[in-house]
Design a protein around this motif. Sequence first.
Motif, PDB file in Angstrom:
ATOM      1  N   ASN A   1       0.868  -1.354  -0.119  1.00 47.41           N
ATOM      2  CA  ASN A   1       0.057   0.052   0.109  1.00 47.41           C
ATOM      3  C   ASN A   1       0.963   1.295  -0.060  1.00 47.41           C
ATOM      4  O   ASN A   1       0.443   2.308  -0.548  1.00 47.41           O
ATOM      5  N   ALA A   2       2.042   1.191   0.671  1.00 52.64           N
ATOM      6  CA  ALA A   2       2.987   2.222   0.560  1.00 52.64           C
ATOM      7  C   ALA A   2       3.284   2.681  -1.069  1.00 52.64           C
ATOM      8  O   ALA A   2       3.442   3.945  -1.171  1.00 52.64           O
ATOM      9  N   GLU A   3       3.279   1.741  -1.770  1.00 50.03           N
ATOM     10  CA  GLU A   3       3.806   2.039  -3.241  1.00 50.03           C
ATOM     11  C   GLU A   3       2.587   2.788  -3.830  1.00 50.03           C
ATOM     12  O   GLU A   3       3.008   3.884  -4.529  1.00 50.03           O
ATOM     13  N   ILE A   4       1.636   2.348  -3.433  1.00 47.42           N
ATOM     14  CA  ILE A   4       0.329   3.074  -4.055  1.00 47.42           C
ATOM     15  C   ILE A   4       0.218   4.588  -3.540  1.00 47.42           C
ATOM     16  O   ILE A   4       0.110   5.504  -4.151  1.00 47.42           O
ATOM     17  N   TYR A   5       0.165   4.647  -2.261  1.00 50.23           N
ATOM     18  CA  TYR A   5       0.204   6.059  -1.576  1.00 50.23           C
ATOM     19  C   TYR A   5       1.297   6.872  -2.078  1.00 50.23           C
ATOM     20  O   TYR A   5       0.855   8.036  -2.271  1.00 50.23           O
ATOM     21  N   ALA A   6       2.506   6.433  -2.227  1.00 49.35           N
ATOM     22  CA  ALA A   6       3.602   7.118  -2.789  1.00 49.35           C
ATOM     23  C   ALA A   6       3.228   7.615  -4.045  1.00 49.35           C
ATOM     24  O   ALA A   6       3.792   8.928  -4.195  1.00 49.35           O
ATOM     25  N   PHE A   7       2.730   6.837  -4.958  1.00 47.74           N
ATOM     26  CA  PHE A   7       2.423   7.446  -6.308  1.00 47.74           C
ATOM     27  C   PHE A   7       1.590   8.605  -6.177  1.00 47.74           C
ATOM     28  O   PHE A   7       1.871   9.870  -6.859  1.00 47.74           O
ATOM     29  N   TYR A   8       0.550   8.409  -5.397  1.00 44.44           N
ATOM     30  CA  TYR A   8      -0.454   9.704  -5.102  1.00 44.44           C
ATOM     31  C   TYR A   8       0.235  10.917  -4.453  1.00 44.44           C
ATOM     32  O   TYR A   8      -0.284  12.196  -4.964  1.00 44.44           O
ATOM     33  N   LEU A   9       0.886  10.826  -3.358  1.00 44.45           N
ATOM     34  CA  LEU A   9       1.435  11.660  -2.937  1.00 44.45           C
ATOM     35  C   LEU A   9       2.505  12.516  -3.859  1.00 44.45           C
ATOM     36  O   LEU A   9       2.546  13.983  -3.773  1.00 44.45           O
ATOM     37  N   ALA A  10       3.300  11.783  -4.662  1.00 40.84           N
ATOM     38  CA  ALA A  10       4.214  12.433  -5.387  1.00 40.84           C
ATOM     39  C   ALA A  10       3.236  13.232  -6.347  1.00 40.84           C
ATOM     40  O   ALA A  10       3.879  14.205  -6.741  1.00 40.84           O
TER      41      ALA A  10
END
Length: 420
Positions: free
Chosen positions: A171-180
Amino acid sequence: MTNKRVLYVAGILLSFVALALVGNVYLLSRLNDEPAIKVSSVRALENLIRHRVRSLKPSYLNRNPRFFMYRNRLLRNYKPAPYENASVIWDIVNWWPAENEIYPMYDSSMGQLLSTLSKEPITRAQNSPRGTQLKLVLKLANQQKVIFKPQWYGRDEVIDGPVYGGKDRHNAEIYAFYLAAVLNMRWTPIAVGRKLDLKEIYQKADQELKNTMLVQETSNGTEYCVYGKCHYCTEDEPVCADENNLIEGAIIYLIPGTLSRHRSPWQRTYKDGVRAAWEDDMNYCIPLKDKIDTTRLLDLIDASIFDFLIQNGDRHHYETRGGGLILIDNGKAFGNPNKDFFDVLAPLYQCCILRKTTWDRLLVFSGGTLTDLIDRMTKNDELYPIINKKHKQAVERRLLIVYSVVEYCLDTYGEKILKS
Ligand SMILES: Nc1ncnc2c1ncn2[C@@H]1O[C@H](COP(=O)(O)OP(=O)(O)OP(=O)(O)O)[C@@H](O)[C@H]1O
Ligand SMILES: [Mn+2]
């Protein structure tokens, strides 16, 4: 002594005092050019910053009216959209990467791309030979290859220990995409959540992957598991599908082109009790400024803010594409919502410089809007909610820490810390 002599001696003394004063002023101005960090340890700085957080100006705590303009555009851009032919979408998408920017700020194909990532049938599956953590390479029906990182932890599981502890968090990979995307650091691979049918993956797997999968008869039927092929992969530690054969994970876009790998100047030692030079030297950045070009340093400082917000303390190496930094491998984040690993911000507080565009962008998403917006942007993801409430609160808490560190640098060295 005659009056003349007194005047003469006084004159010489005054000249000395004047010279000394000029010298001191010169010395002070030199020190100002070379911003030596005046706080002697990370611990002392953290205390100072924690104090500052409590007296932050209301503009950091309230919503910024400029936010609404960004919100609508971002929501529209990242809304999954129907598509007819995935190959057409991917032809467009694979032209997007330009240097380290992986996708454009706004593009009508983004919504369709997100849909293809979460819906296109999978035609082949293999182990990924790269890295230390379990990953698969999947081929989608349109021939496009993507990476799959499986779920290891439930959303509420807290990972104790060092900042780099535990296995990857999909889930961190997914959140990281949106945060970036929100922070306009469009240097991460596009990532979506997806539940895969592991039985189907087994049928599509090549022999090597099949050899690292377990198919076991249980009282509930056939259970499918995979342990894969990687440095930390062992048969004793597989991930298994649920009773419907489903397994959660992140589907991650494979960034095309040549990537170069570099050791991070702020690398940890990964040995208990052995500290890296940067951990004890608050002036670590001063010589570094002569060794690394400013663009790269500013990239690393942007990355440190991004990593601090998601709690990724595992950027031992970083990769570049066409000279600019890309943020691959964001899985070691969101381990413990009750902690802030302040030293992830070392590049920011030791160098005390920052891109002005980054600072302006951070200011837009004050007052809780950052995590609210990402929450809304991910509403249609199959794995929504991507992070739990505690982790969202932690991101907001860390954003205030970032504000306070930049304020500290601004107070100490002035506006010149903001680079264009
Ligand atoms: N989305 C991607 N696009 C392009 N290359 C990728 C992508 N993900 C991973 N890679 C390549 O594979 C390598 C290993 O991936 P990653 O860093 O995610 O693995 P890891 O198992 O977490 O490794 P480590 O333990 O070293 O952190 C990366 O350094 C990169 O070169
Ligand atoms: Mn990793």
